[in-house]
Design a protein around this motif. Structure first.
Motif, PDB file in Angstrom:
ATOM      1  N   PHE A 209     -46.639  66.263  36.326  1.00 59.05           N
ATOM      2  CA  PHE A 209     -46.490  65.174  37.288  1.00 59.05           C
ATOM      3  C   PHE A 209     -47.066  65.545  38.659  1.00 59.05           C
ATOM      4  O   PHE A 209     -46.897  64.801  39.612  1.00 59.05           O
ATOM      5  CB  PHE A 209     -45.015  64.797  37.450  1.00 59.05           C
ATOM      6  N   GLY A 210     -47.716  66.671  38.763  1.00 57.12           N
ATOM      7  CA  GLY A 210     -48.237  67.109  40.040  1.00 57.12           C
ATOM      8  C   GLY A 210     -47.182  67.826  40.849  1.00 57.12           C
ATOM      9  O   GLY A 210     -47.339  68.985  41.239  1.00 57.12           O
ATOM     10  N   LEU A 211     -46.065  67.142  41.112  1.00 55.07           N
ATOM     11  CA  LEU A 211     -44.946  67.744  41.848  1.00 55.07           C
ATOM     12  C   LEU A 211     -43.948  68.430  40.909  1.00 55.07           C
ATOM     13  O   LEU A 211     -42.962  68.993  41.363  1.00 55.07           O
ATOM     14  CB  LEU A 211     -44.218  66.669  42.654  1.00 55.07           C
ATOM     15  N   GLY A 212     -44.192  68.345  39.657  1.00 51.67           N
ATOM     16  CA  GLY A 212     -43.309  68.959  38.676  1.00 51.67           C
ATOM     17  C   GLY A 212     -43.909  68.840  37.296  1.00 51.67           C
ATOM     18  O   GLY A 212     -44.848  68.067  37.059  1.00 51.67           O
ATOM     19  N   ARG A 213     -43.345  69.610  36.401  1.00 52.30           N
ATOM     20  CA  ARG A 213     -43.881  69.625  35.035  1.00 52.30           C
ATOM     21  C   ARG A 213     -42.726  69.538  34.040  1.00 52.30           C
ATOM     22  O   ARG A 213     -41.740  70.280  34.155  1.00 52.30           O
ATOM     23  CB  ARG A 213     -44.679  70.902  34.801  1.00 52.30           C
ATOM     24  N   ALA A 214     -42.842  68.639  33.071  1.00 54.45           N
ATOM     25  CA  ALA A 214     -41.805  68.461  32.047  1.00 54.45           C
ATOM     26  C   ALA A 214     -42.370  68.858  30.691  1.00 54.45           C
ATOM     27  O   ALA A 214     -43.473  68.436  30.313  1.00 54.45           O
ATOM     28  CB  ALA A 214     -41.318  67.017  32.016  1.00 54.45           C
ATOM     29  N   THR A 215     -41.609  69.670  29.968  1.00 56.47           N
ATOM     30  CA  THR A 215     -41.999  70.119  28.630  1.00 56.47           C
ATOM     31  C   THR A 215     -40.874  69.798  27.660  1.00 56.47           C
ATOM     32  O   THR A 215     -39.696  70.050  27.960  1.00 56.47           O
ATOM     33  CB  THR A 215     -42.274  71.635  28.616  1.00 56.47           C
ATOM     34  N   MET A 216     -41.223  69.253  26.493  1.00 54.94           N
ATOM     35  CA  MET A 216     -40.204  68.783  25.546  1.00 54.94           C
ATOM     36  C   MET A 216     -40.311  69.472  24.191  1.00 54.94           C
ATOM     37  O   MET A 216     -41.406  69.832  23.742  1.00 54.94           O
ATOM     38  CB  MET A 216     -40.327  67.261  25.373  1.00 54.94           C
ATOM     39  N   LEU A 217     -39.152  69.614  23.547  1.00 57.70           N
ATOM     40  CA  LEU A 217     -39.042  70.187  22.205  1.00 57.70           C
ATOM     41  C   LEU A 217     -38.173  69.270  21.366  1.00 57.70           C
ATOM     42  O   LEU A 217     -37.084  68.864  21.797  1.00 57.70           O
ATOM     43  CB  LEU A 217     -38.422  71.590  22.268  1.00 57.70           C
ATOM     44  N   LEU A 218     -38.633  68.923  20.159  1.00 61.42           N
ATOM     45  CA  LEU A 218     -37.850  68.095  19.239  1.00 61.42           C
ATOM     46  C   LEU A 218     -38.059  68.623  17.831  1.00 61.42           C
ATOM     47  O   LEU A 218     -39.144  68.525  17.278  1.00 61.42           O
ATOM     48  CB  LEU A 218     -38.278  66.624  19.326  1.00 61.42           C
TER      49      LEU A 218
END
Length: 454
Positions: A209-218
């Motif tokens: 997101f530029g100001l933050g980064r999200a990583t997901m696991l499913l």
């Protein structure tokens, strides 16, 4: 070809058949035919024409169809071309004797069972064992009476019928198994497709997101599961992250999960229950506690299900790092500060879909650049090792600290690998899901958010 007949065997035959044209007295002393509706085919094999005639006459009287053979070789030819259900064979015959004939008979491919009776003057246990080993079902020691033969034939009928019924029942079972296998293959295909569809609910697993980064696991524990993680855009400076876990496993849980994904959709903001439409094409974030209450009432009012779910929902202001969150029965969000200090956030809360008008409360906390936030399901913290010890929040936090310099999909792969090593297996008893948010900067310029994330 004639063979010599010993005195004892001659006496036995004479006693068995006093005259070739007159049946023994007990032959006619019976209770009628054995099975007139479905007569069995009996094969009489004997090198003595007189004995074959006497046996054939008796068998016809009892209602059997009868065929004769003067040698074992001829008998085998008949068995190959006819469905013989019972065989009465003399032991002593030229060429192939009775036990040899029986052994060859047993090796033939047949549609049903054939009951085999040996007629013999041999009564020693060694000879009896030889006959049994050849495959014979029964013996009659000469001299014998026809009433005993008839009783033994009736016993043979019962065995043949039981075998026939067993074959039919086995066929029914095999047909049922084939039907089940076909259905199972269809279900497996449907489940595989459902797995792909469920994975499509998380189209991106690593978003900057530029100001933050999200990583997901499913990772469902079966084809499909009840866990879901996701994100949605609120505005150019705000995002929403959530982790939810529907009770139970399998298809029913997955269907409810799919419905809930629509209520928190990042692709259709007008359908997203966590957003408020401002009417000018923009949206504002609903308070997370209010969102949980709306989901609770919606589930109880519109869904006919015994399932419920837990959720952790966070609204993140990317410019300030301020986060407003609700914990509704879900595991405590983990916040790891830049100095590796661990904070467990929230106070629990009620699951969604259990109690009407259940109360929910939001709480706020501040993230600083370099901090990391993790929302996750209890499939992670309740995973057990071979000794039955759970990983718990402390173990999960230790994993995060150990990989503090890693991020993105690499971080999730490392966590998953650590979990597999902890459990000693690659297959888990519960769904495993998580979303990690790394806060990267305090830059207040909204333009740093990629246009495709708006």
């Amino acid at each position: 070809m004639l063979r010599s007949v010993g005195a004892s065997e001659h006496m036995a035959r004479t006693k068995l058949y006093p005259r070739p044209d007159v049946a023994p007295p007990d032959l006619w002393d019976d209770e009628g035919v054995t099975n007139p509706d479905a007569p069995h085919l009996v094969l009489v094999v004997d090198d003595s024409a007189m004995q074959r005639k006497m046996l054939t006459k008796a068998l016809h009287k009892w209602g059997y169809d009868v065929m004769e053979a003067e040698s074992a070789k001829d008998g085998l030819e008949i068995c190959r071309s006819h469905q013989v259900t019972m065989v009465i064979s003399d032991w002593m015959m030229p060429g192939m004797d009775g036990p040899q004939f029986c052994s060859a008979f047993r090796q033939m491919e047949r549609d049903g069972y054939g009951y085999f009776i040996l007629l013999t003057s041999k009564a020693e246990s060694r000879e009896v064992a030889e006959g049994l080993n050849s495959g014979a079902d029964d013996f009659l020691t000469k001299p014998f009476v026809f009433g005993e033969l008839k009783a033994r034939l009736r016993a043979g009928e019962r065995i043949v019928e039981m075998h026939s019924q067993l074959v039919k029942k086995n066929q029914v079972v095999n047909d049922a198994l084939e039907t089940i296998r076909t259905l199972y293959d269809g279900v497996q295909r449907d489940l595989s497709e459902a797995k792909r569809l469920q994975q499509s609910l998380v189209p991106e697993t690593d978003i900057d997101f530029g100001l933050g980064r999200a990583t997901m696991l499913l990772k469902p524990c079966g084809h499909v599961g009840g866990d879901l993680v996701g994100q949605f855009q609120v505005s150019k400076t705000e995002i929403g992250l959530y982790s939810l876990d529907v009770s139970g496993h399998g298809v029913a849980s997955a269907l409810l999960t799919a419905r809930l994904a629509g209520y928190l959709s990042g692709l259709s903001p007008t359908q997203n229950i966590a957003l408020i439409d401002k009417g000018d094409g923009t949206f504002a974030a609903r308070d997370p506690a209010e969102t949980a209450a709306l989901l609770n009432n919606t589930l109880l009012r519109e869904f006919e299900t015994d399932h419920y779910f837990t959720i952790a929902l966070a609204i993140i202001d990317l410019t300030s790092g301020m986060i407003r969150c609700v914990q509704a029965g879900h595991p405590h969000p983990i916040l790891i500060r830049q100095n590796n200090k661990i904070e467990l956030l929230g106070e629990g809360g009620m699951p969604v879909g259990l109690i009407p008008d259940a109360p929910y409360e939001s709480f706020e906390f501040q993230m600083n650049p370099g901090d990391r936030l993790m929302l996750y399901s209890d499939g992670l913290t309740e995973a057990e090792n071979m000794r039955g010890v759970q990983l718990d929040e402390t173990g999960l936090a230790d994993m995060l600290k150990m990989h503090s310099t890693d991020c993105g999909t690499e971080l999730m792969e490392l966590i998953l690998n650590d979990l597999q090593q902890f459990c000693g297996t690659t297959e888990f008893d519960d769904d495993v899901s998580a979303i990690v948010f790394d806060y990267q900067t305090t830059d207040t310029s909204p333009s740093v958010i990629p246009e495709e994330c708006v």
